[in-house]
Design a protein around this motif. Structure first.
Motif, PDB file in Angstrom:
ATOM      1  N   VAL A  12       8.067   4.871   7.762  1.00  0.00           N
ATOM      2  CA  VAL A  12       7.306   3.635   7.554  1.00  0.00           C
ATOM      3  C   VAL A  12       5.814   3.934   7.534  1.00  0.00           C
ATOM      4  O   VAL A  12       5.069   3.446   6.666  1.00  0.00           O
ATOM      5  CB  VAL A  12       7.642   2.606   8.647  1.00  0.00           C
ATOM      6  CG1 VAL A  12       6.680   1.412   8.576  1.00  0.00           C
ATOM      7  CG2 VAL A  12       9.079   2.114   8.506  1.00  0.00           C
ATOM      8  N   ALA A  13       5.370   4.762   8.465  1.00  0.00           N
ATOM      9  CA  ALA A  13       3.942   5.109   8.525  1.00  0.00           C
ATOM     10  C   ALA A  13       3.507   5.866   7.278  1.00  0.00           C
ATOM     11  O   ALA A  13       2.418   5.619   6.730  1.00  0.00           O
ATOM     12  CB  ALA A  13       3.667   5.944   9.774  1.00  0.00           C
ATOM     13  N   ALA A  14       4.372   6.770   6.806  1.00  0.00           N
ATOM     14  CA  ALA A  14       4.046   7.527   5.597  1.00  0.00           C
ATOM     15  C   ALA A  14       3.964   6.605   4.389  1.00  0.00           C
ATOM     16  O   ALA A  14       3.105   6.781   3.510  1.00  0.00           O
ATOM     17  CB  ALA A  14       5.089   8.611   5.372  1.00  0.00           C
ATOM     18  N   GLY A  15       4.845   5.625   4.344  1.00  0.00           N
ATOM     19  CA  GLY A  15       4.808   4.669   3.242  1.00  0.00           C
ATOM     20  C   GLY A  15       3.531   3.850   3.242  1.00  0.00           C
ATOM     21  O   GLY A  15       2.920   3.620   2.189  1.00  0.00           O
ATOM     22  N   GLU A  16       3.128   3.423   4.436  1.00  0.00           N
ATOM     23  CA  GLU A  16       1.890   2.649   4.522  1.00  0.00           C
ATOM     24  C   GLU A  16       0.683   3.499   4.132  1.00  0.00           C
ATOM     25  O   GLU A  16      -0.231   3.032   3.448  1.00  0.00           O
ATOM     26  CB  GLU A  16       1.737   2.119   5.955  1.00  0.00           C
ATOM     27  CG  GLU A  16       2.789   1.065   6.310  1.00  0.00           C
ATOM     28  CD  GLU A  16       2.738   0.671   7.774  1.00  0.00           C
ATOM     29  OE1 GLU A  16       2.015   1.371   8.544  1.00  0.00           O
ATOM     30  OE2 GLU A  16       3.411  -0.305   8.151  1.00  0.00           O
TER      31      GLU A  16
END
Length: 280
Positions: free
Chosen positions: A243-247
């Motif tokens: 999720v953090a990488a996507g953001e």
């Protein structure tokens, strides 16, 4: 929906005539704990079971969603079940409708039980070839909360083995149809009473297919099922990293721990994180 996803993913069922087992069922850490009026009760004992079942819903010391598996609403016993349930002073949060083969089955149950301040969650037990032929229509019923796979009745009707391989097609078909309809699917129980390894293997396979949870034939199976279906700390940590990488990437394709991830990975990871946050 009445089903408390954070409590657990196991569904257990207790015969209505065995009221001495009710406290054990209430304390089993199951997502849903059902009392049974159908297959576990002989025809001559149905009325006594209806009377004893009401006590099941007076429990105040359980976090499980308390429900009932009634008899088919297209049978005389099913009609008597609905009359009894409508008159209970404490009523089930969830009603599982066996032998569901049309949306009308769900609508019939809702039309009898729905009352001011009371609209139980209604789930369909999908366990016949005819039901699988009419899945899109059944799953379009407005009051339908989810579906449960009934492997034993299905296998008996088709006269196939109850192996994973023999029932793989219908399991996958049910998950696909339920997902398309936006509702959860619960896998059939594993009938291995004293084989936790076999239970775990079957639960892991069901999770891989996309089932939301699994039935249990004994309260002691609930812990294994919950462990398999609820995300582990490792899974949660990886999901948060994705999720953090996507953001960070603006939801563009990127890499996490050497694996390429993109839009579908972000969506799956967000679902895991949402489940984990709800559990807390």
């Amino acid at each position: 929906m009445a089903y408390r996803t954070h409590r657990g993913r196991a569904w257990i069922i207790t015969p209505a005539l065995n009221s001495e087992r009710f406290p054990t069922a209430h304390a089993a850490s199951a997502g849903v704990a059902l009392v049974d009026l159908e297959d576990s009760v002989a025809p001559a004992d149905k009325q006594r079971a209806r009377h004893k079942a009401e006590k099941y819903f007076h429990a105040t010391d359980t976090a499980s969603t308390l429900g009932v598996r009634m008899n088919s609403p297209l049978t005389l016993d099913g009609i008597k079940d609905l009359v009894a349930l409508a008159g209970y002073t404490a009523r089930p949060d969830l009603v599982l409708v066996p032998k569901t083969e049309s949306a009308r089955d769900i609508e019939l149950v809702a039309s009898v039980l729905d009352a001011p301040g009371y609209t139980p969650d209604i789930w369909a037990l999908i366990e016949t070839p005819r039901a699988f032929d009419h899945l899109p229509q059944i799953l379009a019923a407005p009051r339908l909360g989810g579906v449960v796979f009934g492997s034993a009745d299905y296998a008996a009707t088709v006269r196939c083995a109850m192996t994973w391989e023999a029932l793989l097609y219908v399991r996958a078909a049910l998950v696909n149809a339920a997902t398309a309809a936006g509702i959860p699917a619960i896998d059939a129980p594993a009938f291995h009473l004293d084989d936790p390894d076999a239970l775990r293997e079957e639960a892991e396979r069901a999770k891989e297919l996309g089932f939301f949870g699994k039935g249990a034939v004994h309260p002691r199976q609930a812990a294994v099922i919950n462990e398999v279906f609820l995300p582990s700390e490792t899974e949660i940590a990886r999901a948060r990293a994705i999720v953090a990488a996507g953001e960070k990437s603006g939801n563009s394709v990127t890499a996490v721990d050497g694996q390429m991830v993109g839009t579908p990975f972000f969506a799956a990871a967000r679902a895991v994180v949402a489940d984990a946050d709800a559990a807390r």
